[in-house]
Enzyme design. Structure first.
Site, PDB file in Angstrom:
ATOM      1  N   ASP A 166     -16.616  -6.818   0.457  1.00 12.72           N
ATOM      2  CA  ASP A 166     -17.769  -5.985   0.099  1.00 12.72           C
ATOM      3  C   ASP A 166     -17.979  -6.067  -1.413  1.00 12.72           C
ATOM      4  OD1 ASP A 166     -19.576  -3.564  -0.223  1.00 12.72           O
ATOM      5  OD2 ASP A 166     -19.047  -3.305   1.868  1.00 12.72           O
TER       6      ASP A 166
ATOM      7  N   TYR B  78     -37.629  -6.388   4.890  1.00 15.63           N
ATOM      8  CA  TYR B  78     -36.490  -6.167   5.795  1.00 15.63           C
ATOM      9  C   TYR B  78     -36.723  -6.880   7.128  1.00 15.63           C
ATOM     10  CZ  TYR B  78     -32.672  -3.591   8.077  1.00 15.63           C
ATOM     11  OH  TYR B  78     -31.503  -3.248   8.739  1.00 15.63           O
TER      12      TYR B  78
ATOM     13  N   LYS C 249     -34.429  -9.924   8.608  1.00 15.28           N
ATOM     14  CA  LYS C 249     -33.680  -9.783   9.861  1.00 15.28           C
ATOM     15  C   LYS C 249     -34.217 -10.718  10.949  1.00 15.28           C
ATOM     16  CE  LYS C 249     -30.666  -6.685   8.498  1.00 15.28           C
ATOM     17  NZ  LYS C 249     -29.236  -7.020   8.406  1.00 15.28           N
TER      18      LYS C 249
ATOM     19  N   THR D 114     -25.321   5.832   9.351  1.00 11.86           N
ATOM     20  CA  THR D 114     -24.538   5.308   8.218  1.00 11.86           C
ATOM     21  C   THR D 114     -25.256   5.719   6.931  1.00 11.86           C
ATOM     22  OG1 THR D 114     -25.755   3.244   7.911  1.00 11.86           O
ATOM     23  CG2 THR D 114     -24.014   3.229   9.594  1.00 11.86           C
TER      24      THR D 114
HETATM   25  N1  NAD Z   1     -27.903   1.829   9.666  1.00  9.68           N
HETATM   26  C1  NAD Z   1     -28.873   1.372  10.457  1.00  9.68           C
HETATM   27  O1  NAD Z   1     -29.701   2.160  10.995  1.00  9.68           O
HETATM   28  C2  NAD Z   1     -28.984  -0.107  10.741  1.00  9.68           C
HETATM   29  C3  NAD Z   1     -29.842  -0.512  11.778  1.00  9.68           C
HETATM   30  C4  NAD Z   1     -29.950  -1.873  12.053  1.00  9.68           C
HETATM   31  C5  NAD Z   1     -29.230  -2.791  11.325  1.00  9.68           C
HETATM   32  N2  NAD Z   1     -28.418  -2.365  10.322  1.00  9.68           N
HETATM   33  C6  NAD Z   1     -27.679  -3.376   9.577  1.00  9.68           C
HETATM   34  O2  NAD Z   1     -26.315  -3.103   9.659  1.00  9.68           O
HETATM   35  C7  NAD Z   1     -25.646  -3.670   8.531  1.00  9.68           C
HETATM   36  C8  NAD Z   1     -24.693  -2.650   7.951  1.00  9.68           C
HETATM   37  O3  NAD Z   1     -25.439  -1.559   7.470  1.00  9.68           O
HETATM   38  P1  NAD Z   1     -24.874  -0.066   7.504  1.00  9.68           P
HETATM   39  O4  NAD Z   1     -25.846   0.738   8.251  1.00  9.68           O
HETATM   40  O5  NAD Z   1     -23.456  -0.040   7.877  1.00  9.68           O
HETATM   41  O6  NAD Z   1     -25.089   0.311   5.961  1.00  9.68           O
HETATM   42  P2  NAD Z   1     -24.071   0.745   4.818  1.00  9.68           P
HETATM   43  O7  NAD Z   1     -24.919   0.941   3.631  1.00  9.68           O
HETATM   44  O8  NAD Z   1     -23.208   1.863   5.288  1.00  9.68           O
HETATM   45  O9  NAD Z   1     -23.148  -0.545   4.628  1.00  9.68           O
HETATM   46  C9  NAD Z   1     -23.625  -1.718   4.063  1.00  9.68           C
HETATM   47  C10 NAD Z   1     -22.487  -2.337   3.275  1.00  9.68           C
HETATM   48  O10 NAD Z   1     -22.932  -3.616   2.791  1.00  9.68           O
HETATM   49  C11 NAD Z   1     -22.465  -3.731   1.470  1.00  9.68           C
HETATM   50  N3  NAD Z   1     -23.269  -4.698   0.735  1.00  9.68           N
HETATM   51  C12 NAD Z   1     -24.533  -4.554   0.275  1.00  9.68           C
HETATM   52  N4  NAD Z   1     -24.919  -5.661  -0.386  1.00  9.68           N
HETATM   53  C13 NAD Z   1     -23.873  -6.517  -0.327  1.00  9.68           C
HETATM   54  C14 NAD Z   1     -23.666  -7.817  -0.816  1.00  9.68           C
HETATM   55  N5  NAD Z   1     -24.612  -8.458  -1.532  1.00  9.68           N
HETATM   56  N6  NAD Z   1     -22.490  -8.418  -0.561  1.00  9.68           N
HETATM   57  C15 NAD Z   1     -21.515  -7.776   0.123  1.00  9.68           C
HETATM   58  N7  NAD Z   1     -21.650  -6.528   0.594  1.00  9.68           N
HETATM   59  C16 NAD Z   1     -22.824  -5.916   0.379  1.00  9.68           C
HETATM   60  C17 NAD Z   1     -22.565  -2.341   0.883  1.00  9.68           C
HETATM   61  O11 NAD Z   1     -21.777  -2.203  -0.278  1.00  9.68           O
HETATM   62  C18 NAD Z   1     -22.091  -1.506   2.044  1.00  9.68           C
HETATM   63  O12 NAD Z   1     -20.699  -1.312   2.014  1.00  9.68           O
HETATM   64  C19 NAD Z   1     -26.742  -4.135   7.584  1.00  9.68           C
HETATM   65  O13 NAD Z   1     -26.905  -5.529   7.704  1.00  9.68           O
HETATM   66  C20 NAD Z   1     -27.971  -3.412   8.097  1.00  9.68           C
HETATM   67  O14 NAD Z   1     -29.165  -4.099   7.788  1.00  9.68           O
HETATM   68  C21 NAD Z   1     -28.268  -1.051  10.011  1.00  9.68           C
END
Ligand code: NAD
Length: 250
Positions: free
Chosen positions: A37, A154, A158, A189
């Site tokens: 991360d 976004y 995706k 999250t």
């Molecule tokens: N939370 C939602 O509703 C949701 C829905 C669909 C998809 N997602 C996807 O799920 C994945 C995880 O998101 P989440 O909800 O756990 O969010 P989150 O913010 O809790 O976690 C995301 C993590 O990615 C890390 N990160 C960001 N940029 C980075 C980089 N350049 N290199 C390495 N690490 C990096 C952040 O530091 C963080 O720890 C993402 O790809 C997000 O697009 C989330």
């Protein structure tokens, strides 16, 4: 279940949310996990959660949008654990913005982390995952399958992840590896707070992506889907986008 006994995994974005839950799930099932991360404190906290529970994990600072970081992260996993069986690329950034307010820098960052980062991590991991006949799981979103309001960058990033996953799955199918992605709906999250109505936005637009259930998914529910796709339980599943949204996008 101990589906990952003797296996090693890299999980990006593992300092928080879905990535942390995925790292914990894989470790709970026996994997040695490299927690990657940009957020080093979050990554260290995930390692502590895993090791306190008796699992094996190390952390590394990795910005998935940087080719050298992607390569170094994969090499670190191989040098620490001897091989790499599973890549779960979960790192991502998101948020609602009206398109006319999106700067070139905002667009570029979203594409760099979500799409280019998925490519760079997969490219770096491929030779090692092929050597183990392992699996790659990318993290897309239902925003990669259907339009979301105020999410042009976004959605584009995706949607790109979904197509990247399919291209890799086909290109490397006969090398004995599988490539899939998860497409979560809303997940509880820290990122979810980024998806709030932008100034001047229409609340009506948000009704299209409201969960049918009266709650979002938990990170563990998405991690379970990622672990399934990464495991031998999914041995004939490749090129699939597994939607985790409790029928919201039906
Ligand atoms: N939370 C939602 O509703 C949701 C829905 C669909 C998809 N997602 C996807 O799920 C994945 C995880 O998101 P989440 O909800 O756990 O969010 P989150 O913010 O809790 O976690 C995301 C993590 O990615 C890390 N990160 C960001 N940029 C980075 C980089 N350049 N290199 C390495 N690490 C990096 C952040 O530091 C963080 O720890 C993402 O790809 C997000 O697009 C989330």
């Amino acid at each position: 279940m101990k589906r990952f006994e003797g296996k090693s995994a890299v999980v990006t974005g593992a300092g928080s949310g879905i990535g942390r839950a995925t790292a914990r799930r894989l470790a709970l099932e026996g994997a040695k996990v490299l927690v990657a991360d940009v957020n080093v404190d979050g990554a260290a906290e995930t390692v502590k959660l895993i090791t306190d529970a008796g699992g094996t994990a190390e952390s590394v600072r990795c910005d998935v949008s940087l080719p050298d970081d992607a390569k170094a992260t994969v090499l670190r996993a191989v040098s620490s654990f001897g091989k790499l069986d599973v890549l779960a690329n979960v790192a991502g950034v998101g948020g609602f913005h009206r398109t006319l307010d999106v700067t070139f820098e905002m667009w570029s960052r979203m594409i760099a982390v979500n799409l280019t980062g998925s490519f760079l991590m997969a490219q770096a991991a491929l030779p090692h995952v092929i050597a183990q006949k392992g699996a790659i799981v990318l993290c897309a979103s239902i925003a990669g399958l259907k339009s979301h309001p105020y999410s042009a960058a976004y959605c584009a990033s995706k949607g790109g992840v979904v197509q990247l996953m399919k291209a890799l799955a086909v290109e490397y199918a006969r090398k004995g590896i599988r490539v899939n992605c998860v497409c979560p709906g809303g997940v509880e999250t820290p990122m979810i707070s980024q998806f709030s109505l932008p100034p001047g936005g229409s609340p009506q637009q948000l009704t299209r992506i409201a969960p049918i259930l009266d709650r979002y998914a938990t990170p563990d529910e998405v991690a379970a889907a990622i672990a399934f796709l990464a495991s031998s339980d999914a041995s004939y599943i490749s090129g699939t986008s597994l939607v985790v949204d409790a029928a919201m996008s039906c």
